[in-house]
Design a protein around this motif. Structure first.
Motif, PDB file in Angstrom:
ATOM      1  N   ASP B 168       8.821  -9.310  21.644  1.00 48.17           N
ATOM      2  CA  ASP B 168       8.949  -7.862  21.554  1.00 48.17           C
ATOM      3  C   ASP B 168       9.324  -7.567  19.947  1.00 48.17           C
ATOM      4  O   ASP B 168       9.486  -6.284  19.844  1.00 48.17           O
ATOM      5  N   ARG B 184       5.617  -2.508  25.054  1.00 48.03           N
ATOM      6  CA  ARG B 184       7.039  -2.695  24.858  1.00 48.03           C
ATOM      7  C   ARG B 184       7.319  -3.079  23.291  1.00 48.03           C
ATOM      8  O   ARG B 184       6.406  -3.671  22.780  1.00 48.03           O
ATOM      9  N   GLY B 185       8.462  -2.616  22.847  1.00 50.15           N
ATOM     10  CA  GLY B 185       8.865  -3.071  21.434  1.00 50.15           C
ATOM     11  C   GLY B 185       9.814  -1.818  20.702  1.00 50.15           C
ATOM     12  O   GLY B 185      10.003  -0.798  21.620  1.00 50.15           O
ATOM     13  N   ALA B 186      10.053  -1.937  19.671  1.00 44.13           N
ATOM     14  CA  ALA B 186      10.594  -0.783  18.888  1.00 44.13           C
ATOM     15  C   ALA B 186      10.368  -0.666  17.431  1.00 44.13           C
ATOM     16  O   ALA B 186       9.908  -1.414  16.833  1.00 44.13           O
ATOM     17  N   ILE B 234      13.091   5.755  24.217  1.00 47.82           N
ATOM     18  CA  ILE B 234      14.562   5.981  23.762  1.00 47.82           C
ATOM     19  C   ILE B 234      14.861   6.145  22.381  1.00 47.82           C
ATOM     20  O   ILE B 234      14.352   5.474  21.612  1.00 47.82           O
ATOM     21  N   ILE B 265      13.015   3.022  20.904  1.00 50.95           N
ATOM     22  CA  ILE B 265      12.536   1.835  21.549  1.00 50.95           C
ATOM     23  C   ILE B 265      11.561   2.195  22.738  1.00 50.95           C
ATOM     24  O   ILE B 265      11.597   3.314  23.407  1.00 50.95           O
ATOM     25  N   PHE B 266      10.710   1.318  22.831  1.00 51.47           N
ATOM     26  CA  PHE B 266       9.452   1.503  23.847  1.00 51.47           C
ATOM     27  C   PHE B 266       9.759   0.524  24.774  1.00 51.47           C
ATOM     28  O   PHE B 266       9.364  -0.485  24.811  1.00 51.47           O
ATOM     29  N   ASP B 267      10.425   1.011  25.883  1.00 53.35           N
ATOM     30  CA  ASP B 267      11.053   0.069  27.108  1.00 53.35           C
ATOM     31  C   ASP B 267      10.004   0.283  28.130  1.00 53.35           C
ATOM     32  O   ASP B 267      10.341   0.850  29.209  1.00 53.35           O
TER      33      ASP B 267
ATOM     34  N   ILE C 410      22.181   1.277  25.827  1.00 55.15           N
ATOM     35  CA  ILE C 410      21.573   0.762  24.568  1.00 55.15           C
ATOM     36  C   ILE C 410      22.077  -0.150  23.768  1.00 55.15           C
ATOM     37  O   ILE C 410      21.094  -0.847  23.001  1.00 55.15           O
ATOM     38  N   MET C 413      19.861  -3.484  24.093  1.00 55.10           N
ATOM     39  CA  MET C 413      18.685  -3.313  23.546  1.00 55.10           C
ATOM     40  C   MET C 413      18.776  -3.348  22.004  1.00 55.10           C
ATOM     41  O   MET C 413      17.852  -3.823  21.118  1.00 55.10           O
ATOM     42  N   LYS C 416      19.275  -6.878  20.693  1.00 51.52           N
ATOM     43  CA  LYS C 416      17.824  -7.426  20.760  1.00 51.52           C
ATOM     44  C   LYS C 416      16.903  -7.155  19.671  1.00 51.52           C
ATOM     45  O   LYS C 416      16.387  -8.018  19.177  1.00 51.52           O
ATOM     46  N   TYR C 417      16.668  -5.972  19.291  1.00 52.06           N
ATOM     47  CA  TYR C 417      15.671  -5.503  18.376  1.00 52.06           C
ATOM     48  C   TYR C 417      16.367  -5.701  16.896  1.00 52.06           C
ATOM     49  O   TYR C 417      15.464  -5.653  16.294  1.00 52.06           O
TER      50      TYR C 417
END
Lengths: 484, 484, 484, 484
Positions: B168, B184-186, B234, B265-267, C410, C413, C416-417
Motif C-alpha cells: 500500500d 487503497r493508499g495514501a 480521510i 488516505i484512501f482507505d 488515524i 494508519m 503504516k503510511y
C-alpha cells in the motif's frame, strides 16, 4: 534582389576601401588578412544561410517597407512574432557559427533609431523619419552589413561629454554647413566594422543641456549613417588573445569563423544631410541608446543560448574522447549548464512576448526581461564556461602547436601520447581541445558576455528603472493588512 | 452558470462532508476551522477574481468543450496563447494573494490526463477519453475546485511499488468489479485537499511490468476522479510552522490568506467505471506524471514570479518604515531579486511559446524551459528570500506577540520602542515584519519552492532527457573541423 | 569553585527574579516555562560539559586573573591559542547542542570592553580597567552567564541617536549622581537574556559629538554591567516560529534544546559607579562594538560549522531512513555542504592565527577573515539548509502532529503510511523530519545566520575598511610595469 | 652556501642542457627563449627574495636535516608552524610576482614522498627513506629547483594503467637491472620543467594488483628523481594563449614574469638505484599522490590569495584611471572579491593548524580544509576574475598593439583617444588593461585555478572520504531524540 549570396557579399567587399590598420600596418584589403578573413567568413555564413532552405526559415522575412523578401538583419520589428523570430534566428546562427556573425548591432540600431526619429519628428517637425526610411530601404535592397557605432572612448567617466578636457572623447559635430555635418571622435569595440558596408552611428548615453551649470551636450546628440570607407574613417584592428596561431596560418580552434571589434576613429568625417538622423535634439539621444541596449541584450539571449549549446557539445565531445562520457557528475554538469543557457534564451523569448508597440509601429522588448537575460550572461555563463573547462580537463590549456606535431622527431611521440579512447583520431581530440580553448579564452567573446550591450551595472539600473517597486510595495501592504 | 461567485463557492462547501482530522481531532466543517479558513479564503479569492472586471481578463476563457465561458483553472491548454494566459493568470493571482490558491494542481492534472487518455484509447481501444471529457465538462459547468492526487508516501525509495514489503505504499487497485474499482493508499502534500470538491488521482511515477524479474506494477497504473468526501477518504491536516498565532486567533502575517497540504488516505475507496481514466495500462502512468510535472513547473513560473513581486514589495516596505529606503546596497538587492523572479517567469513564458501539440489537441510545454524555470525556484529563490530578510532586518524573527501588545503594562512600552520612521504607525511596521516572517518561514511555501512539482534532481533529469546532447556534440565537432 | 555544575546553575536561577513577560503574561520563574525551559537546558549543557572529561578539554582553561580554572566563556583571549581554543569549543558545543547555548555574546563583550577600558584609562585617566577587572573576576569566580546588551531598537535608521525624535531609541544615561547612573532604552534580540545572571551593556554603534551640527551623542556612550533582575529591567520573550508544539508540551524537533532572544527594556535602571565602564567618552563607543562584532563573527565560525555538521548529519539520516543513502547526487551535496561549513570554520581559525595583541594584553582577531567567515553564513549557509531540505524531501514540512499519532482512528494508519525503509521505526523517521524542520525553519537560528553579529552589509564594510586596497593597487602597478 | 642568489641560479642553468622543443623547434638554451625567459625570471625572483631582508623572513628556515639555513621550497613540513609559514610565503610571493614561480610542486612532492618512503621502509624493509634523505640534503645544499612529475597523459580514462592498449599511457618501468631502472611515459602540465634542475617523479593515482582480474599495475608504482637534462627526457613547450605579443618581443601584461607547463616525455630514461624511491610497492602509490594533492591544494591557498590581491589591485587601478574609483557598486565588488580570496587563504591556514604528524615526523595538512580551499578557487575565483573584468571595462579585451602605438599615423590618435582621467599617462592605462588581460586570459593560470592539483571532482571526493558522515549522523540522531 534583396537577398545576397555569400559570393555577392565577397564581391561587394571588393568595392570597399576602408582605411584599416592591423598590428601597426596599413592594410589594403583587410578582409583577406589572416586575422580578418575568418570574420568575413562568419558574416558570409549569414548570407549562405539566407539562401539555405532550412536557414531561410530563420533569416528571411517580408519587408513592411518594400514588400520584398529581406534579411531579418535589416528589418523592423513589427510585433512579438518578429522579435521571437529574431531570437530564434540568432540561436540558430550561433549554433552553426559558434560565435559572432557581426550583423546584430546594425539590426538593433535600425530599430532603435527608427523609434526615436519618428518621435522626434512628431514633436519637433524634423524630417528624420522619412529620411531614415529611405536609408533603411536602400540597406534592405542591397542586403548590406551595418555596424552600429555606439560606444565612445569616454575619457574621464565622471565627466559629461561637454565637460571633458578634450571635447573629442565623445563623438560630436565639429561643423555644420548646407550640405551636411562634420563629426569627430572615436568609437571602440566596433564589432565587425571591417567587414561591414555601412555604419549607423548612435550616441552612447543620454545628453543634456543645463545652461546654468555650463553643461551643453547639444553637439553630442548626433545620429547618422556613413559608408564604411568614407574619408576620415580609420579602423584599427587592435589585438586579441589567441593570435599567435592565425599569424602562423594555423587555425584558432573554430576551424572557420572568428570575430573582431576594431576601434573606429572618425577624423573629421563629412555626413550629408540625407544621412543625418539626429542633430542636436538632446532628449532623443539617451532614448536611442537605451532602446538599442534593450534590443541588443535581447539579441544576446538567442545568440548566447546557441553558443551555450556549442559549449555543452564541445564539453561532451571532449568527455567522449577521453572516455568519461558516462560519469555521473559530468552529466549533472550538463544540466547545470543548460539551466543557465536556457534561462538566457527563455528571458529573451519572454521579452518578445511582452513587447510594446511604439508610435512608429516598431515594437520594443520588455526591458526587465531583456536585461535579466543579459545579467545571466555576465556571471552565470562564466560558470558554464568553467564547467566546460572542468569537464574537458587541463589539456585545453597547453597543447603542443601545429608545428610541434609537424616536427619529425617529436611529432610521432606527441600523437602517441595524446591519444584518448580507441577509435578516435588523436588530431580530432586535439581539435576539440583547441576549440574549447577558443571558446574559453577568446577575450572578445568572453568580454562580450560581460560588457556587450552595456555593463552588468547598466543592466541592473535598467531593471530598477523599469520595475515598479512602488506597485510591489502596494501589493505587500495590502496583503499584510496595512491600510494606505 | 459556469463561473461561480465566492458566495456560491462557500455555499457549495456546505454540501461537502469530508472526513478530516486537524491536530488529532475529527472536524466536521474543516473549512471553518481557524487553521483552514484562510485557505478557503484564498480559494474563494479566485472566484472573486473570476467575477472582477480586471480579474476576468486573466481568469476566464471560452471552453472548447462547452462553448461557455469557464474558469481557466478547468480548461484545456489549446495552444501557446492558453499557456501564456495561464502563466499571466498565476502571476496576477499570486501578486494579489501572496501565496497559494490551491487550484493549479487540478488544472495541470486535467491536461496531463487528457493527453494520455486520448493516446491510450488510440492504441488500446479503451474508452477513457470520452469518459474523461464528460468529467471535465461536469467540472467546467460547476466551476469546481479539483486537487490532483499525485505524490504517494513511497516507503523505501529504492524499491518499485510492487516490490515494497507493504503493497500500500503506492496507491493501487485492490479490487475490480462490474461497477468499478476499489483503491487503497495514501497521497501526501495534497495542496488544498480540504477546500476542494473533487480529486483527480494520477500515478506518481512510471510503472512497469517485468515478469522475468517478478516486477508487476499493473495495479498501480491507475487514474481516476472521486469526490472529496467519498467514503474511505480521510484528510489529515498535519502541522505547519507558524501555527501558534492562528490557534490563538491572531493572524499569520498574511492578513487573509493561507495554505495547507494535508495527507489524504484512501482507505478502500470505491470508484465507479465512468470515473476511471486508467486501469492497468502501465505505459501511460509515467507519461501522465511527467506531463503533469512539466505543466506544474510551468505553473510555478507564473506563481512564484508573482510571489517574488510580493517579496520585493515587502522588503521595500520594511526598508521604507525603517528609514533605509534610499540606501544604495538595498536598491541593488532589488535588482538581484528581480533577476531571479523574472527568470522564473521568463522561462515559463518561453516554455509556452515553444509548446507542442499532442494528438489530443492539448499542447504540452517545452520541458527544458519549464524545468529550468523550476530550478531557479529551488536555489535562487531561496537567495531572494534571504535578501528580503537581509533588507528587513532582525525584527522579522522575534517580535512581541499580539498578546504582548495587548498587555496594559508592557503594551505601551512596546509601541514606543518598536517605532520606525515618523509618520508610520508602529503596528503597520509590526504587520510588515510579520508578513515577512510568513513569507520567509512558512514551511509549506518554502518547501514548495524546492520540492513542489518534483525535486530539483527530477528537474535536472528531465532537462537532460529532453536536451539533445548528441545534437550539440555534432555542432561542436563540425565547428572544430572534425569530420564525422 | 570557579566551575559550576548544571545543578548549581539551576540552583542559582532560583535566586534570580527577573521581570519577564511571555505571550502577554508576567511569568515568575521564566526558566521553567515550556517555551524557555529548553533554553535553560542548552545553557545547563555548557556546565555539564565543563565537568565532562572530554568537554573540559574544550571548555576549561586557567584564568590569567585568578590563576584558577575557569570557563572559557568568561576568560580573556590572551593569544592566538585562546582564540583557536574558543572556535574549537564552539564547534564542539554546537555539534552536541545543535544550536545556541547563549553564552557567547557575554564572552565576546568581556574582551571587547576590556580592550577599550584599558585604552580609555591610558588616555583619559579614567579608572574603568581596574573596575572592569574586578567585575570579570567576580564573574569568573561564580562562573556566571552573561548576556551582552548590544542591539538597540534604533528608530529611524537615518538619524543618529541624539537626533531621534524620541531620545530613548538608543539606550542612554538619563541621570548621573554620586552613587551611579540611571539608564533608559531597549535592547532587542538579547540572546539568552532570561537564562543569564548578568548583562554587560555596550553601545551599538559609534557615537560622535559635533556641536556645530547640534549632534551630541555623549549620553549614549555608555557601558555597564547589571544583574539580570535589577529593578527596571523587563524581559519580553516575543514570539518565534514553531511554537505551537511546545505550547502543547510536544517537542520542537530538537529533543532537548532551544533558544530565545527576548527584547530587554531598561526602564530607568540604576547602575552603581563600580559597574560603569564607559560614561560619555564617545571615541570608545564605536571601537567597543566593532571589536565585539569582529569577535562575535569569529564565534559564529566555530558555532555554525558545528551546526553545519548537524545539518549534514540530519540530511544523511533522513536519506538513510528513506533508502536514498547511496544516491550519487545526494553524496555530492554533502561535499557542497561541507565546502561551506568548513570555509566558515577555516576563516575563523585563520582569523585566530592572524590575531593581534592590544595594549591591554587581549588579542583581537583579524577583521577581514572573521567578517569573511560570517559572510559565508549569510548567503551560502542558507544554500546548505536548502540542500538539507532537498535531500530530506517534502515530509519535513507538513507531518502529522503528535496528537494525530495519538488518535486511535488515524494514528495506526499514519504509522503504516509514514514508514520508510525496513528496520527503522516510523517514529524515528518522524523525529528526524521534525528535527530538520527545526533546523530549517526556526526563525531565530536562521536570522542569526544573516543578522547575528551585524548585517552582511556591515561585514562587507568592515572588510573594506580593513583591507588595504591602496597597497593592492601598488602591487598591481609594479607588476604591470607602471612607475609610481 | 645553501641559499642561492639569482645570479647563481642563472649561472647554474648554463650547466643544464635539457632537450627542449618550442613551437616545433629544438632550442638549445630554452631559458633564454622569448617565451621562456620571463618564466626563468619568476623563478629567479624567489632567489632574490631569499636574499632580501623582508623576503627571507618568509622564504628561509633552518633545515632539520643539515642544521643550515635553507629555502622553504626544499624543506620538510615539521609542524603546523612550518605549514603556516609556507602559506604565508606563497601569498607573499604571489603578491610580488603576480602568478606562478614554479617551485611549489617540488616542495610538496618532497614532503609527500618523504612520508611514504618512511612508511614503506617500516613495513617492507626497503631502504627508500635514507636514500631519499640523501637526495633531499643534496637538493637543500644546492638550493635546487625541483619539479614534480605527477600528471600522466592517461589515455582512456576508464581504464587502469595496465589495462590501456598502449602500456605507455602511464609512466612505468620498462627495465630493471643491477644499476637501476629504465622508465617510459609522458607527464603533462609540468609547471616550470624547463627552468628546473631536477624532477621528482610520483605516480599520478593509486595502483593495484588484482591477479584474478588480470590487473597488475606493479610497474607503474614508481617514484624517482632525475636531473632535468637526463638522456631521454624531452620537454615540449606546447602553446599558450597570449603568445603573439612575446613572440614579437612585446610584453604580456605582466612586465617581468610568466609561466609555462611543458609536456615532458620520458623516452626510456635510466635512473640509478640511489635515486629510486618506490619500485613496485603498489600500496604507497596512491598515498603518495593523495598527500601530494592535499599539500598542493594547500599551496594554492596562499598563492591564489596573493594573486587575488593583485586582481583586486589591478581592478582598482583601472577604476582609478577611468575615474570610477568612488562608485559604490565598484567598492562593493572589492568586498565580494575579498570574500573569496580570503576564504581560500583562511582554509589553507586552518588546514595547517589542524595538521597531523606522520611516523616520518612530516606533518600532513587537514584534507577537508585544504580541499575546501581549492574548491573556492575552481568556481568562485572565476567569479572574482569576472568582477575584475566588469570593473575594468571592455578595454581589457581589444586594445591596440604596441606596433599600432608606434605607427606614426595612428599612434598619436590612439594616445589621444585612449586617455582616461587627467594626470594619468595613457600608456600606464594601457599597461593596466594589458595586465588585466593577462590575469583574465592566460590559460595556464586560469586552468590551474580549476585543474591544478586535481580537478574539482577530486577535491569533492577527497572531502567526502575524509569527512566522517557517520559521526555527523550520530550527532543528529542524538539531538533528534533517536535512540541508536
Amino acid at each position: 534582389m534583396a537577398i545576397k549570396t555569400p559570393e555577392q557579399y565577397y564581391e561587394s567587399l571588393k568595392d570597399l576601401h576602408p582605411t584599416a590598420y592591423i598590428l601597426g600596418e596599413k592594410v589594403d584589403n583587410p578582409t583577406e588578412h589572416p586575422l580578418i578573413k575568418h570574420m568575413a567568413a562568419a558574416v558570409a555564413e549569414t548570407y549562405k544561410m539566407e539562401n539555405d532552405p532550412e536557414g531561410r526559415k530563420f533569416l528571411v522575412a517580408e519587408s513592411d517597407l518594400t514588400g520584398e523578401e529581406v534579411s531579418r538583419f535589416v528589418k523592423f520589428y513589427k510585433g512579438p512574432d518578429d522579435l521571437i523570430a529574431k531570437v530564434r534566428m540568432l540561436k540558430f546562427l550561433s549554433q552553426n557559427i559558434g560565435g559572432c556573425y557581426m550583423r546584430c548591432t546594425g539590426m538593433d540600431a535600425i530599430n532603435a533609431v527608427g523609434i526615436e526619429t519618428y518621435n522626434c519628428d512628431k514633436k519637433n517637425k524634423t524630417e528624420y523619419w522619412p529620411r531614415f526610411l529611405e536609408f533603411v530601404k536602400m540597406i534592405q535592397k542591397n542586403d548590406f552589413v551595418l555596424f552600429s557605432g555606439v560606444t565612445d572612448v569616454k575619457g574621464d567617466r565622471m565627466l559629461r561629454p561637454s565637460e571633458q578636457k578634450d571635447p573629442d572623447m565623445y563623438l560630436h559635430i565639429v561643423d555644420r554647413n548646407k550640405d551636411g555635418i562634420v563629426v569627430r571622435g572615436a568609437k571602440i569595440h566596433q564589432t565587425g566594422s571591417m567587414c561591414a558596408h555601412w555604419a549607423l552611428v548612435v550616441p552612447t548615453r543620454e545628453m543634456i543641456v543645463k545652461k546654468e551649470k555650463h553643461v551643453d551636450d547639444t553637439d553630442y546628440a548626433v545620429c547618422f549613417a556613413v559608408p564604411n570607407d568614407a574619408k576620415g574613417i580609420i579602423h584599427v584592428y587592435g589585438r586579441g588573445t589567441l593570435e599567435a596561431q592565425p599569424l602562423q596560418d594555423c587555425d584558432l580552434g573554430n576551424a572557420k569563423f572568428s570575430k573582431a571589434s576594431p576601434m573606429v576613429i572618425f577624423d573629421d568625417v563629412f555626413v550629408p544631410w540625407d544621412k543625418v538622423f539626429l542633430c542636436g535634439e538632446v532628449e532623443y539621444a539617451g532614448r536611442m541608446v537605451r532602446n538599442f541596449g534593450n534590443y541588443h541584450r535581447h539579441s544576446h539571449g538567442g545568440c548566447k543560448c546557441g553558443v551555450g549549446d556549442v559549449l555543452i557539445g564541445a564539453a561532451a565531445t571532449a568527455a567522449e574522447y577521453s572516455g568519461t562520457a558516462n560519469v555521473s557528475h559530468i552529466k549533472n554538469k550538463y544540466a547545470e549548464m543548460l539551466k543557465v543557457t536556457e534561462a538566457i534564451y527563455g528571458c529573451s523569448i519572454a521579452a518578445s512576448v511582452e513587447s510594446t508597440e511604439t508610435p512608429s509601429g516598431i515594437f520594443t522588448v520588455d526591458p526587465v526581461l531583456s536585461n535579466t537575460s543579459k545579467l545571466y550572461e555576465g556571471k552565470e555563463l562564466a560558470e558554464v564556461i568553467c564547467m566546460m573547462v572542468e569537464i574537458a580537463g587541463g589539456m585545453t590549456t597547453d597543447l603542443p602547436s601545429d608545428k610541434d606535431f609537424a616536427n619529425p622527431e617529436i611529432g610521432p611521440m606527441l600523437l602517441k601520447y595524446l591519444k584518448g579512447v580507441e577509435g578516435v583520431d588523436t588530431m580530432d581530440r586535439v581539435r576539440i581541445f583547441r576549440f574549447i580553448e577558443k571558446l574559453a579564452f577568446e577575450s572578445r567573446d568572453i568580454v562580450s558576455n560581460i560588457h556587450g550591450a552595456g555593463s552588468p551595472e547598466t543592466h541592473r539600473m535598467t531593471i530598477l528603472l523599469n520595475a515598479d517597486i512602488e506597485a510591489k510595495k502596494k501589493l505587500a501592504k495590502k496583503l499584510a493588512g496595512i491600510k494606505d
